[in-house]
Design an enzyme around this catalytic site. Structure first.
Site, PDB file in Angstrom:
ATOM      1  N   ASP A  52       0.821  -1.210   0.000  1.00 37.40           N
ATOM      2  CA  ASP A  52       0.000   0.000   0.000  1.00 37.40           C
ATOM      3  C   ASP A  52       0.859   1.267   0.000  1.00 37.40           C
ATOM      4  O   ASP A  52       2.052   1.228   0.314  1.00 37.40           O
ATOM      5  CB  ASP A  52      -0.877   0.037   1.260  1.00 37.40           C
ATOM      6  CG  ASP A  52      -1.974  -1.010   1.245  1.00 37.40           C
ATOM      7  OD1 ASP A  52      -2.000  -1.839   0.317  1.00 37.40           O
ATOM      8  OD2 ASP A  52      -2.795  -1.001   2.183  1.00 37.40           O
ATOM      9  N   HIS A 194       3.913  -2.106   3.003  1.00 34.65           N
ATOM     10  CA  HIS A 194       3.928  -0.794   2.352  1.00 34.65           C
ATOM     11  C   HIS A 194       5.226  -0.625   1.566  1.00 34.65           C
ATOM     12  O   HIS A 194       6.305  -0.949   2.081  1.00 34.65           O
ATOM     13  CB  HIS A 194       3.810   0.318   3.401  1.00 34.65           C
ATOM     14  CG  HIS A 194       2.546   0.242   4.207  1.00 34.65           C
ATOM     15  ND1 HIS A 194       2.401  -0.622   5.270  1.00 34.65           N
ATOM     16  CD2 HIS A 194       1.362   0.899   4.073  1.00 34.65           C
ATOM     17  CE1 HIS A 194       1.177  -0.486   5.786  1.00 34.65           C
ATOM     18  NE2 HIS A 194       0.528   0.431   5.075  1.00 34.65           N
TER      19      HIS A 194
END
Length: 227
Positions: A52, A194
């Site tokens: 993400d 991430h």
């Protein structure tokens, strides 16, 4: 009589040799079948790793290089603003076979803004991604995991959550991230990381290496959701 005895002895020896050969062939066939079965089981042990908050100009290229080297496809949930700033990385993700999903334009908590803003955050990000790849966006991961049901129906996207969250954004220890994920990995699980942190990118590649040794096959989230 002696001649007949010798013939029967010879026939017996031939039958014995044939039986030994057939036994050996069966054992080899059985081993082959077991090996094929083991391979099939390994192929069925699937897991997805997702990233993400990107694309990041520094760390996303490093991640893409590592994924390409390993022949692994992952799922990226990108922020529209970052995608707009790094269209070349979105295009590379697309060309290299990764799934690209929506993570809103400004990374806002959608249930804390009004419905009009919520829809605009999603639709604007879709427009950015689709403008680069030429393909319709199908999946969304809302920041913090929540969005309004009415909005979801309107934007016609499939929400994707996660099973394993090592909270990689709040630690600088690559080893800690790897340990949290590997010890909790299960078949058909979805891992959340991430690609805007160097430690997370490094951990992600180490996680892939470790879980592949355990027989996991990495797939994109659509392969888990749609099956």
């Amino acid at each position: 009589m002696k001649q007949k005895t010798r013939w029967w002895k010879l026939i017996g020896e031939i039958l014995l040799i044939a039986a030994v050969c057939l036994t050996g062939m069966w054992q080899n066939t059985k081993k082959t079948m077991e090996s094929i079965s083991d391979v099939a089981k390994k192929e069925e042990k699937r897991i997805a790793i997702t990233f993400d908050d990107g694309p990041d100009g520094t760390y996303t290229p490093q991640l893409l290089d590592g994924l390409k080297e390993r022949g692994v496809k992952v799922s990226f949930f990108v922020i529209g603003k970052e995608a707009e700033e790094h269209p070349e990385l979105i295009l590379r993700m697309y060309k290299e076979g990764h799934l690209i999903g929506n993570h809103t334009y400004h990374h806002v908590e959608l249930t804390r803004v009004d419905m009009e803003t919520e829809k605009e955050e999603i639709k604007k990000t879709n427009e950015v991604i689709e403008g680069i790849t030429g393909e319709k966006v199908t999946y969304i991961r809302p920041p913090y995991g929540e969005l309004r049901e009415e909005t979801l129906k309107d934007v016609e996207l499939i929400p994707v959550k996660w099973d394993i969250d090592p909270l990689d954004w709040c630690t600088k220890s690559t080893g800690e991230i790897v340990r949290k994920v590997v010890t909790r990995a299960e078949e058909n699980g979805i891992i959340l990381l991430h690609d805007c942190y160097g430690t997370s990118v490094e951990a992600g590649l180490q996680i892939i290496d470790a879980l592949q040794k355990e027989g996991y096959q990495f797939v994109t989230v659509d392969e888990l959701i749609m099956d």
